[in-house]
Design a protein around this motif. Sequence first.
Motif, mmCIF file in Angstrom:
data_model
loop_
_atom_site.group_PDB
_atom_site.id
_atom_site.type_symbol
_atom_site.label_atom_id
_atom_site.label_comp_id
_atom_site.label_asym_id
_atom_site.label_seq_id
_atom_site.Cartn_x
_atom_site.Cartn_y
_atom_site.Cartn_z
ATOM 1 N N VAL A 26 0.841 -1.208 0.000
ATOM 2 C CA VAL A 26 0.000 0.000 0.000
ATOM 3 C C VAL A 26 0.873 1.255 0.000
ATOM 4 N N LEU A 27 1.899 1.271 0.851
ATOM 5 C CA LEU A 27 2.801 2.423 0.890
ATOM 6 C C LEU A 27 3.518 2.601 -0.443
ATOM 7 N N GLY A 28 3.976 1.510 -1.023
ATOM 8 C CA GLY A 28 4.670 1.585 -2.309
ATOM 9 C C GLY A 28 3.779 2.099 -3.419
ATOM 10 N N CYS A 29 2.538 1.621 -3.463
ATOM 11 C CA CYS A 29 1.595 2.105 -4.491
ATOM 12 C C CYS A 29 1.301 3.583 -4.303
ATOM 13 N N PHE A 30 1.164 4.001 -3.039
ATOM 14 C CA PHE A 30 0.921 5.425 -2.782
ATOM 15 C C PHE A 30 2.084 6.269 -3.278
ATOM 16 N N LEU A 31 3.303 5.865 -2.971
ATOM 17 C CA LEU A 31 4.470 6.638 -3.410
ATOM 18 C C LEU A 31 4.652 6.583 -4.918
ATOM 19 N N TRP A 32 4.317 5.468 -5.504
ATOM 20 C CA TRP A 32 4.490 5.288 -6.946
ATOM 21 C C TRP A 32 3.524 6.157 -7.722
ATOM 22 N N TRP A 33 2.263 6.212 -7.295
ATOM 23 C CA TRP A 33 1.242 6.970 -8.032
ATOM 24 C C TRP A 33 1.149 8.421 -7.611
ATOM 25 N N ARG A 34 1.775 8.769 -6.506
ATOM 26 C CA ARG A 34 1.707 10.153 -6.056
ATOM 27 C C ARG A 34 2.413 11.094 -7.012
ATOM 28 N N ASP A 35 3.505 10.659 -7.573
ATOM 29 C CA ASP A 35 4.320 11.501 -8.452
ATOM 30 C C ASP A 35 4.451 10.808 -9.808
ATOM 31 N N PRO A 36 3.480 11.011 -10.725
ATOM 32 C CA PRO A 36 3.536 10.286 -12.008
ATOM 33 C C PRO A 36 4.691 10.764 -12.872
ATOM 34 N N ARG A 37 5.020 9.941 -13.838
ATOM 35 C CA ARG A 37 6.092 10.275 -14.770
ATOM 36 C C ARG A 37 5.678 11.441 -15.655
ATOM 37 N N PRO A 38 6.639 12.261 -16.047
ATOM 38 C CA PRO A 38 6.302 13.322 -17.003
ATOM 39 C C PRO A 38 6.020 12.702 -18.375
ATOM 40 N N PRO A 39 5.191 13.346 -19.193
ATOM 41 C CA PRO A 39 4.907 12.786 -20.514
ATOM 42 C C PRO A 39 6.168 12.707 -21.368
ATOM 43 N N ALA A 40 6.222 11.695 -22.180
ATOM 44 C CA ALA A 40 7.393 11.477 -23.032
ATOM 45 C C ALA A 40 7.489 12.563 -24.104
ATOM 46 N N GLN A 41 8.708 12.919 -24.453
ATOM 47 C CA GLN A 41 8.941 13.898 -25.504
ATOM 48 C C GLN A 41 8.680 13.244 -26.855
ATOM 49 N N PRO A 42 8.113 13.971 -27.810
ATOM 50 C CA PRO A 42 7.902 13.384 -29.131
ATOM 51 C C PRO A 42 9.235 13.006 -29.770
ATOM 52 N N SER A 43 9.238 11.872 -30.426
ATOM 53 C CA SER A 43 10.486 11.358 -30.983
ATOM 54 C C SER A 43 10.888 12.059 -32.275
ATOM 55 N N GLY A 44 9.955 12.634 -32.982
ATOM 56 C CA GLY A 44 10.271 13.324 -34.222
ATOM 57 C C GLY A 44 10.386 12.396 -35.419
ATOM 58 N N ARG A 45 9.922 11.166 -35.253
ATOM 59 C CA ARG A 45 9.981 10.243 -36.388
ATOM 60 C C ARG A 45 9.001 10.690 -37.460
ATOM 61 N N PHE A 46 9.330 10.466 -38.668
ATOM 62 C CA PHE A 46 8.512 10.774 -39.845
ATOM 63 C C PHE A 46 8.196 12.265 -39.954
ATOM 64 N N ARG A 47 9.029 13.128 -39.404
ATOM 65 C CA ARG A 47 8.732 14.558 -39.446
ATOM 66 C C ARG A 47 8.773 15.102 -40.864
ATOM 67 N N ILE A 48 9.617 14.543 -41.702
ATOM 68 C CA ILE A 48 9.703 15.013 -43.085
ATOM 69 C C ILE A 48 8.414 14.676 -43.824
ATOM 70 N N LEU A 49 7.906 13.470 -43.606
ATOM 71 C CA LEU A 49 6.662 13.087 -44.276
ATOM 72 C C LEU A 49 5.480 13.903 -43.755
ATOM 73 N N LYS A 50 5.462 14.174 -42.461
ATOM 74 C CA LYS A 50 4.376 14.970 -41.891
ATOM 75 C C LYS A 50 4.411 16.397 -42.425
ATOM 76 N N LYS A 51 5.604 16.980 -42.535
ATOM 77 C CA LYS A 51 5.714 18.339 -43.081
ATOM 78 C C LYS A 51 5.233 18.372 -44.523
ATOM 79 N N ARG A 52 5.604 17.356 -45.276
ATOM 80 C CA ARG A 52 5.215 17.301 -46.682
ATOM 81 C C ARG A 52 3.692 17.164 -46.817
#
Length: 99
Positions: A44-70
């Motif tokens: 219970v203590l571990g779950c509380f500490l784990w969910w209290r401070d969630p991970r920051p959202p992942a940065q976009p990887s930038g894959r296929f950026r050339i195709l998206k721009k096009r």
Amino acid sequence: MTLVNRVGTFFVWIGAGGVMIFILSDLAHTPIPALLFSGLASIVLGCFLWWRDPRPPAQPSGRFRILKKRANSKEQAQGSPRRQNRNHEAEPPTPTRQE
């Protein structure tokens, strides 16, 4: 991953180990209830500490950026005439009287 998340994960694993040892001791017909209660409290203590401070959202990887721009540039270049034609075609025809 922050330090609080890591400590929470540690407590979850320690608690799960305590519960597993309790189950093994119960199978040996010598249950140790302190293992069950301390294991559940650690989980219970571990779950509380784990969910209290969630991970920051992942940065976009930038894959296929050339195709998206096009693709975006083609839509912007061709978007206006299509909309004009579509709006023009969507208007109902005006009734004509035939006498």
